[in-house]
Structure formats: structure tokens, C-alpha cells
Scaffold this active site. Structure first.
Site: not given
Lengths: 182, 427, 310
Positions: B62, B64-65, B154, B181, B234, B307
Site C-alpha cells: 500500500h 502512493h508513488l 484507494d 478503502h 488500512h 499507506d
């Protein structure tokens, strides 16, 4: 902290005699108590003003209006002065316009308190005159101010303090010279 | 061809192979060649791991790039550099990019960019719905073919239950796990932190725990109905824990993850309206934190994920109400896990490594997170003895939005090896 | 005298002694407002910025008057929109003001916590004039002053706060302040207008107004934001009035000498009847008068501390 007392310069009966004399002088100079008001500078000036008012009543049989000023907001050191105690209220239960104001303080020193008090009074109205009565004049004036009525001249060093004590606040009447705390 | 590496004298923890003891690891041709005590091999490079623990590289499903679209927050290059600095060798990246990963072209873009500029393995997660709009299902078949490993919108839930039902049915056919999510947006009602005593005193709009829990409940019902693989992203509430516990008892295909901040911080940790404590789901009550810790202890939680959600400083150093949700986590993942989960005895070191390696790999179907002979040589070495202060200014991620700044933690990564190549070496 | 802070941000963080100091100081300033020349030179040459990010008339005017009566120079910065919409962050706006060497900044903002954020970013004294649903410390101080003026004490009194506590910074500041000064606080509203965990702030929760009023010394009526109806927090204004409007009839349940307060502006006929608002128990006008005195006291005390630091 109690400052270290070096000498007692006025005892209770000296204070009383001085106030009696000042009361007579005020009446004499103003030819009676027509339009007369007393304004004490807080806190001990207020007590002295009330004493003078009582004496004047004893002499003339008539009460003279009495008020009190807290000059905190009129000090000329607002930029550097940190309020160290809660300001008291100004109490003027009369209009000062066209009155002869007797401003009463315990000690006349630099003259700055008197200046602040005069400024505050004229924000309230336009008196015909302001006269200054003090129990002690200790010199070291920084402003062109003089007292009209003085209980006692006490030459002092600027390193000393002249403390007026009144029984209403300090248990007994006296004037002492003490070591400066500063 | 990469050099051969011998990692010597360390304590190897490889839960997939039930290894938890002193051993050497020999890497050759980018693969794990051998794991065993006192290996007598000739290697191009020897790494002394005495006093350290040696584990499979961590797998974070999990992350976020932010690329494409939000390169000012993070790029594939900086995000994967942060990953290896955290001992993470594989990340699954979430599709809330711009454009979102709802199209095979974006999957290809991310994969090729990761190959060129990345520092670790990157596995894109495809959108559940087109444009992440929650209205029409995405081309899951194509996304999978292009390389997407799971499905998620997400950042946003699928509010429409009928859509979720169809998505689960269709995703099941493609054997893709649906990561939701879980949040009922109506119940969240523009809230910015957990609803409770803390939000009341701070005068901030609350997000009730029920906002997550009711959605977990709905999704479990739909997972039961459709037989799909459903994964709770999450997880943060005691209510969710109970529901997942029951779902597991029933034998449903339901798994869940939680993140380090949900067991180490509560809504009472938010001080001075510091938006580095603002994320969604929000930091919950002490009771929820206790429930998450218990769930970790009892094996209800299937894996740990960060996350990791980097944001620029302007999006965080502002009014709490207006600040972006999310915190970075890659570089503090293992230190917080070790210092606040393993050291207090909630889970064993070996179980923690399992939750960070083989367990998440299994959920999204990756052949990762093990030191089995022949597996990709993704290895992490950690120092669990010396304590160091978290300093966000030392982070490799572009984000400085960490609630752990200034914490004294143990468990810092020393060396990270990806496919047999050293990608991170602590100074 | 107990005053140490650079800023006035919350009642929550004030000690009982600090609250008492402000109330005592306010008494002197109240006298100033009764003079024909209502001005003293206590803040002459000082610059006070009124930084209002939310529409406000009453509080702004009260602060403005307070600062003017102390001879300060006043600058009003009103911003309708949020900083992000404007494209400049709040901190940047503040730094701009700070660079012009201001002495105090009075902040009103729709987002909770903004004054705290700004206080850390400036040397000027920051006064919270209301932030989101968090706190409105000068309102609570003027309320405490007014209660003390009418009741001669605060400790031991029972104060009932009626209405939308969820969205009320006035309620929160008063709950903190009243409890610190020794009063017992009740809140009364439908559950939809009470925030989660309010009882953990030490108040007793009532839903029945008649029961809540029994034995009450101070009836504190909150303003009902009429647009809340659309958010399903109560069915209609009519029903709200039926259940929660403070009327002369209902007021009989409170103590005989109970006083009625309202932070304004009032919705007459909604949360309070005109009979009560204009009746003998109402001290609402005194609240407004005392507001100026309390704000003068706060400006004065903060000035002192700032100088003390130099």
C-alpha cells in the site's frame, strides 16, 4: 520583600500636623472651599486626599468632593513598563470642569506621576486650576512641576527610596527612608 | 550480471522457510543461491552482518508513488529510493495518480519508468472503476494482462453497493483481489479526524469509527455473496477487527492490513493541530488502537502496509481542515514495527517479518518475501540494537509529513539488496 | 499578578489565576468606557491587526473599540476566502504583516487551530477571536465577567448551556472557563447537536430543557445556525423551538434570580423568546458592554508581557 529602612523621618503625629497645615493652606490660598475638589493619586494619595477632606470638613463644616485616580494607563513609560499589578479604577464622582482641583500624592519625585495625573484629569474635563499637594517632596525633578503644598521637604539620594506609609494600608502612619531595592 | 554476495554472520529471519537463527546468505546471479550456517563459498562481495538481522526484503502493498500526475509530491524514483532506505524491496503502488491507473497504458508507463528509474520492484494496482469515479468498472482483464496485481480505488471507497457486487463478481473471474478503502462518505461527512473526545475538544469535524466499520461489513457481505477475494485496506477500528474475525471464522476470502500509525498513535496524539497527524482513516481512539494491537497478536491482521502518502509542505503546513490526508511511512516502517510491536511483545520478530514479507506477497499473488533458494535476491539487513532519532530531513522521500519525526527508534535498515544488487547502504 | 504568555489562544490552557487576572484588569477598563473621553494612552503607538477570515461584526467591532480606546493604531485585514483559494498560504500572509512590525494580531478563522498555528510563526501577540468550533476565549472571559458582576461569584453556580454545542466555540470556551472557576456546567440539546464525548469534558448532558433548567443560576442560550436544518441535525426550526426555545414560562423552572445570557446575534423566537431576551433576567446587553472592557484588558496584559520579553 521588605526594603531595608534607614531612618524614620516623620512619625504619625508629624504626618497629622503636616496634613492639618496643608488643609489650612488650601483653604487660605483658595479663599474657602468654593468649587474645590480633591483628587488623590492611587493608592496612598487617595488615602491622603480623604484625610485632607476630613480635615477641611472639620475646619469649614462642609464636605469637599473627593475622587481618586489610577494613572497606570497614562504613564509615560508604556513602552518599557511591564504591568506588575492589576490597574485600579479611576473614581471621579463629579465633573472636573470649572473646578479647582487639588491633586494629592504621597511623594513628589521626578514629577512624572503628576504629569500623568494632570493628563488624565484634563481628559475628564477643563478645570479652572490644578494645584498639587504632596506629603513629601524629595527633589530630583525631571519635569517642570512643583508642589503648591508640601508636608515636608526631604532631600534624598536617588539611590534611596522615600516610603509613605498610612495606617489604612500599612498599619501605621510614618515616612521612612529605605535602601532602594533596584 | 550482478556480483555474487555473501551475507555473513547475521541472524536470518525467513518466516516462509521457518528460519530464525544464525545463518549466511549467498546470492548469485540475482537469486538466492543458498542459506545456511558457515557457508564456504567464494563471493565477489562479503557483507558482515554480525549482530544484525537478515530478512527477505520487505513487501509493502500500500504505497502512493504519486507518478504520474503528482510528481511534486513524489516520483517513482524518489518513492522507490525511500522504499529501499526502509528495507522495502517490493511495493504495490496505488492508482490514485493523474491519470489514474485505470488503463493498461498507465500500467505500462509505471512499469517501464520503474525499470529505468526505480530502485525496487514496483507492482501497479489498477483502478476498480474508470477514472476512480465509482460509477463504471474498469477494464480489469486488460489491467491484469498489463501487469496490475490487484484492484483498488484507494483514497475513495466504492459507495455504490451494486457496483461493488459486480466488481467482486468480475474480479473473481480474473482472480484479482479487491482492495477497498472502506469508508462511508456520508458518515464521514467531511470529517478531518476521529470522532470522539479529542475531536470535540479540538473543535474539529469527526469521522466516526462506524464510517469504516459499516463499509467493512457491507464488503464482507458482498464477498460472501460473490466469493471474491476482498482485502481491507488500512484497517483502523475495533469494529472492523471483529467483522474480519467473524469473516475468517466463516472461511471467507477476506484479508486485511493495518499500518504502523494505527497501533502506535491515537487521536490523543494530535497536538497543536499538526497536520502530519492527519490521514484517512484517521488516528482512532485508544480502544481502537488496543483492538488493532490485539488483532495483530491474534493473527487477525494479515499483513502490515504503510499507506505511504507523501505530500508537499504547503499541503501540510496549513489549516488542519484544509490539509491533505496522509503521511509518509516507508522509511519508518520497520523501526516503528520493531520498536512498537516487537519490543513490547505484541508479536514476535519472526511474525513481524512474516507480516511484512511473505504474508502481503500472498495477498496480491507475488512470488516475493522469501529467501528460498532460487527466489529473487531481495534481502534486507536491519540493526535492532542501536537507537536513532527519526529526522524527516534525512528522508529520501520528497514527503516530510511524518508523525514520527523526533521519535527514538530501533530497527533501522542497514543494507537493502534488490535482485542481488545493493540498492541501499546506511552511512 | 499572574500573566506570562505572549498570546491568548484558548481558555483550556489558562490557569484559574490567569483568568482572575484578566477579570480583575477588565474592571478598570470598564470604568474607562464610562468616561466622556473614552480613551487612555495605554497602547499609544502600538499596531493591532484585526485579521478576520470569517464574517464577524460584533467581535470585530468590540476588538476595534477596545484597541481604539487604548489609543492603538488599528488595521483590519478581512479575507473572505481560504488561503488556499487565494493562492497564498496563511503563514505567508502573516509573515507579510509581521514584516511590517505589528504588535498584536487578533485572529478569527473558520478553521479550528489557526491562531495556534499563527502564534508559532510570529513575534506579535496573537489573540484568538474565534477559531472554527474550537475556542472563543474572549467571549468566555466576558461571560465570566458578566456572571461575576451579577452573581458576585462564579464558584458553586450551575450554568446551563442550551443549543448547538457541536458547532459552538463559545460553548467549548465557556465549559473550560466555567469549570476552572468552579461552576457546574450542564449542556442541553438534542443528541444531534451534542458532539461525541462531550460528557468527558465534565459536563452533565440533558435532552429535556425543563429538567435542565431546574436549579440553574445562569441560563446560557447558544445561537442556532438556521442552515443546520438542512444537515438533518433537527427536523424543523419549529420543532426545535418547541423543544428548546427559552421562554418566560420555561424560565420559571430555573432559580428565581437566574440570569439569561446569549452570545449574539439572537434568533428571536427560535432559541430565545423576545420576552426573555428583553426581560428582567436578561444580561445580554451587559455582555456586550463587558466585551469591550475584557478585550481592553487582554490587549493591555499581552502588551505587558511582550515588553517584558525584550
Amino acid at each position: 520583600m521588605t526594603p531595608k529602612v534607614k531612618a524614620t523621618v516623620m512619625e504619625a503625629r508629624d504626618v497629622d500636623r503636616a496634613l492639618t497645615r496643608i488643609a489650612h493652606e488650601i483653604l487660605e490660598r483658595n479663599k474657602g472651599l468654593q468649587d474645590l475638589v480633591l483628587i488623590g493619586i492611587k493608592s496612598r494619595g487617595e488615602v491622603l486626599a480623604e484625610r485632607l477632606a476630613a480635615k477641611i470638613k472639620g475646619i469649614e463644616g462642609t464636605a469637599v468632593p473627593c475622587g481618586a485616580l489610577d494613572i497606570t494607563f497614562y504613564r509615560d513609560d508604556q513602552d518599557t513598563h511591564t504591568p506588575d499589578k492589576i490597574p485600579q479604577q479611576t473614581e471621579l464622582p463629579f465633573d472636573v470642569t470649572n473646578k479647582k482641583v487639588i491633586l494629592v500624592d504621597d511623594v513628589l519625585f521626578t514629577g512624572r506621576s503628576a504629569r500623568a495625573a494632570i493628563d488624565e484629569i484634563i481628559d475628564f474635563g477643563r478645570p479652572t486650576a490644578i494645584q498639587l499637594a504632596v506629603l513629601v517632596d524629595r527633589g530630583h525633578r525631571e519635569f517642570p512641576i512643583h508642589a503648591d503644598y508640601v508636608g515636608k521637604n526631604i532631600p534624598s539620594s536617588s539611590k534611596e527610596e522615600v516610603l509613605v506609609r498610612v495606617k489604612e494600608r500599612d498599619e501605621k502612619d510614618e515616612v521612612v527612608i529605605a535602601e532602594s531595592e533596584k | 550480471m550482478s556480483k555474487s554476495i555473501l551475507i555473513q554472520g547475521g541472524h536470518v529471519v525467513d518466516p516462509a522457510n521457518q528460519i530464525d537463527g544464525p545463518a549466511d546468505v549467498f546470492i548469485e546471479n540475482g537469486k538466492i543461491a543458498k542459506v545456511g550456517k558457515g557457508l564456504k563459498v567464494k563471493a565477489d562481495q562479503t557483507i558482515d552482518a554480525k549482530g544484525k538481522i537478515v530478512t527477505p526484503g520487505l513487501v509493502d502493498i500500500h504505497v502512493h508513488l504519486r507518478e504520474p500526475g503528482f510528481e511534486y509530491k513524489e516520483t517513482i524514483a524518489t518513492g522507490t529510493l525511500a522504499a529501499v532506505a526502509g528495507g522495502v524491496t517490493s511495493v504495490a503502488c496505488m492508482p490514485n495518480t493523474n491519470p489514474p491507473i485505470d488503463d493498461q497504458a498507465i500500467v505500462h508507463f509505471i512499469k517501464s519508468k520503474a525499470e529505468k528509474e526505480g530502485h525496487c520492484h514496483v507492482f501497479p494496482v489498477g483502478c476498480i472503476s474508470k477514472q476512480r469515479a465509482g460509477e463504471e468498472m474498469s477494464e480489469m482483464g486488460e489491467l491484469k494482462k498489463a501487469g496490475a496485481v490487484a484492484l483498488s480505488d484507494d483514497g475513495a471507497p466504492i459507495m455504490n453497493a451494486e457496483l461493488m457486487r459486480r466488481v467482486m463478481e468480475y474480479a473473481k473471474m480474473h482472480d484479482l483481489v479487491v482492495i477497498d478503502h472502506c469508508e462511508d462518505m456520508h458518515l464521514s461527512n467531511n470529517g478531518v479526524m476521529n470522532e470522539g473526545e479529542a475531536s470535540t475538544v479540538m473543535g474539529l469535524r469527526g469521522i466516526p469509527a462506524a464510517s469504516e466499520t459499516v463499509m467493512v461489513a457491507r464488503n464482507i457481505v458482498l464477498a460472501e455473496m460473490t466469493g471474491a477475494k476482498f482485502h481491507v485496506a488500512h484497517m483502523s477500528t475495533a469494529g472492523s477487527v471483529e467483522l474480519v474475525r467473524q469473516a475468517k471464522k466463516k472461511g471467507l476470502n477476506v484479508t486485511c492490513e493495518t499500518a504502523p500509525h494505527y497501533w502506535s498513535l491515537s487521536d490523543k496524539s494530535i497536538k497543536n493541530y499538526n497536520a502530519n497527524f492527519k490521514m484517512n482513516p484517521p488516528l482512532r481512539s485508544d480502544e481502537d488502537v488496543a483492538a488493532i494491537r490485539k488483532a495483530l497478536k491474534e493473527g487477525i491482521v494479515d499483513c502490515i502496509a504503510t499507506d505511504h502518502a507523501p505530500h508537499s509542505s504547503t499541503e501540510k503546513q496549513c489549516e488542519f481542515d484544509e490539509a491533505a490526508f496522509g503521511i509518509v511511512g516507508l522509511e519508518t516502517l520497520f523501526p516503528v514495527t520493531y520498536s512498537h510491536l516487537v519490543e513490547p511483545g505484541v508479536v514476535s520478530l519472526s511474525r513481524a517479518i512474516e507480516l511484512l514479507t511473505v504474508a502481503p506477497s500472498k495477498i496480491v499473488g507475488l512470488n516475493k518475501g522469501t529467501l528460498s533458494e532460487g527466489a529473487d535476491a531481495d534481502v534486507a539487513i536491519f540493526d535492532i540494537t542501536s537507537e536513532k532519532k527519526v529526522d524527516v530531513n534525512e528522508f529520501k522521500t520528497k514527503g516530510r509529513n511524518s508523525p514520527f519525526n523526533g521519535w527514538n527508534l530501533k530497527g533501522w535498515p542497514v543494507t537493502t539488496i534488490v535482485s542481488g544488487v545493493v540498492k541501499y547502504q546506511a552511512e | 499578578m499572574s500573566w506570562k504568555s505572549k498570546d491568548l489562544l484558548t481558555i483550556q490552557d489558562l490557569s484559574t489565576a490567569e483568568i482572575q487576572t484578566i477579570l480583575d484588569t477588565a474592571a478598570s477598563f470598564k470604568e474607562v468606557s464610562t468616561r466622556s473621553v473614552k480613551k487612555v494612552p495605554a497602547l499609544r503607538g502600538r499596531t493591532v491587526v484585526l485579521f478576520f477570515h470569517e464574517p464577524s461584526t460584533r467581535t470585530r467591532i468590540s476588538f476595534e473599540l477596545a484597541a481604539k480606546r487604548m489609543s492603538a493604531d488599528i488595521l483590519t485585514v478581512q479575507a473572505a476566502s481560504s488561503s488556499l483559494v487565494k493562492g497564498e498560504t496563511l503563514i505567508d500572509t502573516l509573515k507579510t504583516l509581521d514584516s511590517m512590525t505589528i504588535d498584536a494580531i487578533v485572529v478569527r478563522h473558520k478553521c479550528s487551530g489557526v491562531p495556534l498555528m499563527l502564534a508559532n510563526a510570529t513575534n506579535a501577540s496573537v489573540i484568538n477571536a474565534g477559531d472554527g468550533a474550537h475556542e472563543h476565549p474572549t467571549q468566555a472571559l466576558l461571560d465570566l465577567y458578566t456572571i461575576n458582576e451579577h452573581k458576585g461569584k462564579i464558584a458553586g453556580l450551575t450554568v446551563t448551556i442550551i443549543g448547538d454545542v457541536t458547532h459552538s466555540r463559545v460553548a467549548r470556551s465557556n465549559i473550560h472557563g466555567l469549570q476552572k472557576m468552579g461552576a457546574k456546567v450542564r449542556v442541553c440539546a438534542p443528541p444531534t447537536l451534542l458532539p461525541a464525548g462531550i460528557e468527558k469534558m465534565g459536563v452533565t448532558v440533558f435532552h429535556d430543557l425543563d429538567k435542565a433548567l431546574e436549579g440553574t443560576d445562569v441560563v446560557y442560550v447558544l445561537r442556532l445556525q438556521l442552515e443546520r436544518q438542512k444537515k438533518n441535525l433537527f427536523p424543523t426550526i419549529r420543532e426545535y423551538s418547541m423543544l428548546y426555545s427559552v421562554t418566560s414560562e420555561r424560565l420559571k423552572r430555573a432559580k428565581k434570580d437566574a440570569i439569561v445570557m446569549h452570545p449574539g446575534p439572537m434568533n428571536r423566537g427560535v432559541e430565545i423568546s423576545s420576552g426573555v431576551a428583553d426581560g428582567p433576567a436578561s444580561v445580554i446587553d451587559d455582555q456586550v458592554t463587558n466585551g469591550v472592557a475584557v478585550r481592553m484588558a487582554v490587549l493591555y496584559l499581552l502588551k505587558g508581557e511582550k515588553e517584558g520579553e525584550k
